[in-house]
Design a protein around this motif. Structure first.
Motif, short mmCIF file in Angstrom:
data_model
loop_
_atom_site.label_atom_id
_atom_site.label_comp_id
_atom_site.label_asym_id
_atom_site.label_seq_id
_atom_site.Cartn_x
_atom_site.Cartn_y
_atom_site.Cartn_z
N VAL A 137 0.84 -1.20 0.00
CA VAL A 137 0.00 0.00 0.00
C VAL A 137 0.88 1.26 0.00
O VAL A 137 0.56 2.25 -0.66
CB VAL A 137 -0.98 -0.01 1.20
N GLY A 138 1.99 1.23 0.71
CA GLY A 138 2.90 2.36 0.71
C GLY A 138 3.52 2.60 -0.66
O GLY A 138 3.63 3.74 -1.11
N ALA A 139 3.92 1.52 -1.32
CA ALA A 139 4.52 1.66 -2.65
C ALA A 139 3.48 2.14 -3.66
O ALA A 139 3.76 3.02 -4.49
CB ALA A 139 5.13 0.34 -3.09
N ALA A 140 2.28 1.57 -3.60
CA ALA A 140 1.22 2.00 -4.52
C ALA A 140 0.81 3.45 -4.25
O ALA A 140 0.59 4.22 -5.17
CB ALA A 140 0.02 1.07 -4.39
N GLY A 141 0.73 3.81 -2.99
CA GLY A 141 0.37 5.18 -2.63
C GLY A 141 1.42 6.17 -3.08
O GLY A 141 1.10 7.31 -3.45
N SER A 142 2.68 5.76 -3.07
CA SER A 142 3.76 6.64 -3.54
C SER A 142 3.60 6.97 -5.01
O SER A 142 3.90 8.08 -5.44
CB SER A 142 5.11 5.97 -3.33
N LEU A 143 3.09 6.02 -5.78
CA LEU A 143 2.89 6.26 -7.20
C LEU A 143 1.60 7.04 -7.47
O LEU A 143 1.57 7.91 -8.33
CB LEU A 143 2.86 4.93 -7.95
N VAL A 144 0.55 6.72 -6.74
CA VAL A 144 -0.76 7.33 -6.98
C VAL A 144 -0.81 8.77 -6.52
O VAL A 144 -1.41 9.62 -7.18
CB VAL A 144 -1.86 6.49 -6.28
N GLN A 145 -0.17 9.08 -5.40
CA GLN A 145 -0.29 10.42 -4.83
C GLN A 145 0.27 11.50 -5.75
O GLN A 145 -0.23 12.61 -5.79
CB GLN A 145 0.34 10.50 -3.45
N ALA A 146 1.30 11.18 -6.50
CA ALA A 146 1.87 12.17 -7.40
C ALA A 146 1.16 12.19 -8.75
O ALA A 146 1.13 13.20 -9.43
CB ALA A 146 3.35 11.89 -7.61
N GLY A 147 0.55 11.07 -9.13
CA GLY A 147 -0.09 10.98 -10.43
C GLY A 147 -1.38 11.78 -10.53
O GLY A 147 -1.62 12.45 -11.54
N PHE A 202 -2.90 14.48 -8.31
CA PHE A 202 -2.52 15.13 -7.05
C PHE A 202 -3.61 15.25 -5.99
O PHE A 202 -3.55 14.55 -5.03
CB PHE A 202 -1.83 16.46 -7.24
N PRO A 203 -4.59 16.00 -6.00
CA PRO A 203 -5.33 16.03 -4.74
C PRO A 203 -6.09 14.74 -4.48
O PRO A 203 -6.12 14.23 -3.37
CB PRO A 203 -6.26 17.23 -4.85
N GLY A 204 -6.67 14.17 -5.52
CA GLY A 204 -7.43 12.93 -5.34
C GLY A 204 -6.55 11.73 -5.05
O GLY A 204 -6.91 10.87 -4.24
N GLY A 205 -5.40 11.66 -5.69
CA GLY A 205 -4.50 10.54 -5.46
C GLY A 205 -3.92 10.54 -4.06
O GLY A 205 -3.75 9.49 -3.44
N LEU A 206 -3.64 11.73 -3.53
CA LEU A 206 -3.14 11.84 -2.17
C LEU A 206 -4.19 11.36 -1.18
O LEU A 206 -3.89 10.57 -0.27
CB LEU A 206 -2.74 13.28 -1.87
N LEU A 207 -5.42 11.80 -1.36
CA LEU A 207 -6.50 11.36 -0.47
C LEU A 207 -6.76 9.86 -0.60
O LEU A 207 -7.02 9.18 0.40
CB LEU A 207 -7.77 12.16 -0.76
N LEU A 208 -6.69 9.34 -1.82
CA LEU A 208 -6.88 7.91 -2.04
C LEU A 208 -5.78 7.10 -1.36
O LEU A 208 -6.05 6.07 -0.73
CB LEU A 208 -6.92 7.62 -3.54
N ALA A 209 -4.53 7.55 -1.46
CA ALA A 209 -3.42 6.84 -0.85
C ALA A 209 -3.53 6.83 0.67
O ALA A 209 -3.31 5.80 1.32
CB ALA A 209 -2.10 7.48 -1.28
N PRO A 244 22.01 5.67 -7.09
CA PRO A 244 23.25 6.27 -7.62
C PRO A 244 23.09 6.86 -9.02
O PRO A 244 23.81 7.78 -9.39
CB PRO A 244 24.22 5.09 -7.65
N GLU A 245 22.12 6.34 -9.79
CA GLU A 245 21.90 6.87 -11.12
C GLU A 245 21.21 8.22 -11.10
O GLU A 245 21.06 8.88 -12.12
CB GLU A 245 21.04 5.91 -11.96
N GLY A 246 20.69 8.62 -9.93
CA GLY A 246 19.99 9.89 -9.80
C GLY A 246 18.48 9.75 -9.85
O GLY A 246 17.76 10.73 -9.77
N ASP A 247 17.98 8.53 -10.01
CA ASP A 247 16.53 8.32 -10.05
C ASP A 247 15.96 8.42 -8.65
O ASP A 247 16.57 8.02 -7.67
CB ASP A 247 16.22 6.93 -10.61
N PHE A 248 14.75 8.96 -8.57
CA PHE A 248 14.04 8.99 -7.30
C PHE A 248 12.55 8.98 -7.58
O PHE A 248 12.11 9.31 -8.67
CB PHE A 248 14.45 10.20 -6.45
N LEU A 249 11.78 8.59 -6.60
CA LEU A 249 10.35 8.46 -6.79
C LEU A 249 9.59 9.69 -6.31
O LEU A 249 8.59 10.07 -6.89
CB LEU A 249 9.85 7.20 -6.04
N PHE A 250 10.06 10.31 -5.25
CA PHE A 250 9.38 11.46 -4.69
C PHE A 250 10.04 12.74 -5.17
O PHE A 250 11.25 12.90 -5.11
CB PHE A 250 9.45 11.45 -3.15
#
Length: 136
Positions: A33-43, A45-52, A92-98
């Motif tokens: 749920v934490g990993a899915a919420g990390s993707l949904v909240q940014a996709g 924005f206001p609805g995804g954050l509340l859904l997560a 190390p490649e510079g990728d990040f999710l948040f």
């Protein structure tokens, strides 16, 4: 009175294998749920954050109800927190999710607040029987 004495005076016992398996399953579900919420909240924005955050709250309260103790709310909250903290680290490649936006901070802080609230509202161990209330 209860022959065994006060609930607080009882010795701590190891949980059964079924209960331990349920705690592990709740921990893994919390991480998912934490990993899915990390993707949904940014996709979305206001609805995804509340859904997560609603998904995390539902899992924590449902876990507390399923197990019948506050540990059922703490296990998915711990899985959520560990997954989200691991996802905040950049590679190390510079990728990040948040990103560095306000939505990410609302998700992190709001998720921790939801976890604390759900663990507080979760059912604690309650003694059963006629003489539960003092003075009766």
């Amino acid at each position: 009175m209860n022959e065994r004495g006060s609930l607080l005076a009882q010795p701590i016992q190891r949980p059964s294998a079924g209960r331990t398996l349920l705690y592990v399953a709740l921990f893994v579900l919390g991480a998912v749920v934490g990993a899915a919420g990390s993707l949904v909240q940014a996709g979305w924005f206001p609805g995804g954050l509340l859904l997560a955050l609603a998904g995390e709250a539902g899992l924590c309260l449902g876990g507390a109800r399923a197990v019948g103790s506050r540990g059922g709310a703490v296990a998915p909250a711990a899985g959520w927190m560990i997954a989200v903290i691991l996802l905040t680290a950049s590679r190390p490649e510079g990728d990040f999710l948040f990103g560095a936006g306000g939505g990410s901070y609302l998700f992190l802080l709001g998720g921790m607040a939801v976890a604390v609230i759900c663990a507080t509202l979760g059912q604690g161990r309650q003694p059963g029987g006629r003489d539960v209330r003092l003075g009766k």
